[in-house]
Motif scaffolding. Structure first.
Motif, PDB file in Angstrom:
ATOM      1  N   UNK A 277      58.094  59.106  64.331  1.00 24.84           N
ATOM      2  CA  UNK A 277      58.792  59.847  65.497  1.00 24.84           C
ATOM      3  C   UNK A 277      57.729  61.041  65.985  1.00 24.84           C
ATOM      4  N   UNK A 278      56.911  61.651  64.934  1.00 28.92           N
ATOM      5  CA  UNK A 278      55.969  62.603  65.421  1.00 28.92           C
ATOM      6  C   UNK A 278      54.840  62.156  66.145  1.00 28.92           C
ATOM      7  N   UNK A 279      54.435  60.557  65.541  1.00 26.64           N
ATOM      8  CA  UNK A 279      53.085  60.148  66.276  1.00 26.64           C
ATOM      9  C   UNK A 279      53.731  59.677  67.517  1.00 26.64           C
ATOM     10  N   UNK A 280      55.096  59.115  67.627  1.00 27.45           N
ATOM     11  CA  UNK A 280      55.230  58.817  68.868  1.00 27.45           C
ATOM     12  C   UNK A 280      55.356  59.834  69.964  1.00 27.45           C
ATOM     13  N   UNK A 281      56.041  61.003  69.563  1.00 25.57           N
ATOM     14  CA  UNK A 281      56.063  62.115  70.513  1.00 25.57           C
ATOM     15  C   UNK A 281      54.786  62.818  71.085  1.00 25.57           C
ATOM     16  N   UNK A 282      53.686  62.626  70.530  1.00 24.62           N
ATOM     17  CA  UNK A 282      52.430  63.136  70.414  1.00 24.62           C
ATOM     18  C   UNK A 282      51.341  62.069  71.088  1.00 24.62           C
ATOM     19  N   UNK A 283      51.895  60.895  71.149  1.00 16.89           N
ATOM     20  CA  UNK A 283      51.322  59.622  71.434  1.00 16.89           C
ATOM     21  C   UNK A 283      49.759  59.545  70.819  1.00 16.89           C
ATOM     22  N   UNK A 284      50.168  59.615  69.388  1.00 16.48           N
ATOM     23  CA  UNK A 284      49.293  59.503  68.331  1.00 16.48           C
ATOM     24  C   UNK A 284      49.517  58.218  67.399  1.00 16.48           C
ATOM     25  N   UNK A 285      48.367  58.191  66.492  1.00 16.42           N
ATOM     26  CA  UNK A 285      48.390  57.169  65.452  1.00 16.42           C
ATOM     27  C   UNK A 285      48.023  57.807  64.313  1.00 16.42           C
TER      28      UNK A 285
END
Length: 310
Positions: A277-285
């Protein structure tokens, strides 16, 4: 495999070559392609006066290498074949020599049988042609005890034996038939066909240790699957990675993290991408190097750059 519509003996020659080529490529060097001719068997039955006992005669003869001469003779007697007939066929019990020696003996034995003589001529053509053309690793052997498929074979009969030392039945066989297509409403259509015993070939290859380790293609990066939303987010990134010719894969199920990591480890996939969820919120991987264990959070463009550079 079969060829239909011609009586040409060149087809028999090609099938012998095909067996040789296939088994050579499989590494099965030393296979023996046994060959006989139904006309020869019919001719032998004719000259010994046992035309009406052809099947009984050939079934018994086929057991020669398994049960020996005395038991074969006893079985023939039990089937109503006379002692005089058995005496006439005695030379077949000790049939040795080269293929040409065997053909000469058969020619002499069958000189009063038109059908038998025809069978010898057909067999001689195949033997002589293969002798001239040569084989890679297989050998061609005249075997007058070979009597498979007599209910439908009318000419050549084939059987392939595994290399010496391997205890296995035939690993291939076939023959010529002049009217097998008659049951399909196509009478008088000649054909010849052979088959490969796949299960037995597999067992022979396994016994001889001829299977080689194959490195299956694997992705450069595996995306961990945490659920439907994470998988959808990952698949959009995978599409971009594939556009950049980076082999990528999503673990198919939302399984436990340990199981997915073990999968990547066993397949020796060098990188794993973790998306929560954190990666998705920040558009990261989160990119993990499976060799060093290092983890870094990256953007999609950086992810592509790093994977292409590694």
């Amino acid at each position: 495999m079969q060829m239909v519509g011609s009586q040409s003996l060149w087809q028999e020659v090609e099938f012998v070559q095909l067996y040789d080529t296939v088994f050579t490529k499989l590494g099965l060097q030393g296979t023996t392609i046994k060959i006989n001719n139904r006309k020869i068997l019919s001719g032998i039955a004719e000259v010994i006066g046992a035309q009406d006992k052809l099947i009984d005669f050939t079934v018994a003869l086929d057991k020669l290498d398994k049960i020996g001469q005395e038991k074969v003779a006893a079985e023939m007697l039990a089937k109503g074949i006379t002692e005089t007939a058995i005496e006439k066929v005695q030379p077949l019990f000790n049939f040795t020599g080269s293929n040409l020696d065997k053909l000469a003996s058969l020619e002499n034995m069958l000189q009063t049988s038109e059908e038998g003589t025809k069978g010898v001529e057909e067999l001689r053509f195949v033997i002589n042609t293969i002798e001239e053309l040569g084989l890679k690793t297989a050998s061609l052997q005249v075997d007058v005890t070979l009597a498979r498929g007599l209910n439908y074979y009318t000419g050549a009969i084939f059987e392939v034996a595994a290399p010496k030392g391997v205890k296995m039945g035939s690993i291939g066989g076939g023959g010529r038939y002049d009217d097998l297509t008659g049951i399909f409403g196509m009478p008088d259509v000649s054909g010849v066909g052979i088959s490969f015993g796949l299960d037995r070939i597999y067992l022979v290859l396994e016994e001889l240790g001829l299977f080689t380790k194959v490195d299956l293609p694997k992705p450069k990066v595996l995306f961990v699957n945490f659920g439907e939303a994470e998988a959808f987010y990952s698949m959009k990134a995978i599409a971009e990675l594939r556009k950049n010719e980076i082999k990528s894969e999503l673990y198919p199920d939302a399984a436990k993290m340990k199981k997915q990591m073990n999968y990547a480890d066993k397949r020796e996939i060098p990188f794993v991408v973790i998306v929560g969820s954190q990666e998705m919120e920040k558009q990261e991987f989160t990119l993990k190097n499976m060799i060093s264990g290092e983890q870094t959070k990256v953007s999609l463009s950086t992810l592509i750059h790093q994977l292409k550079a590694s």
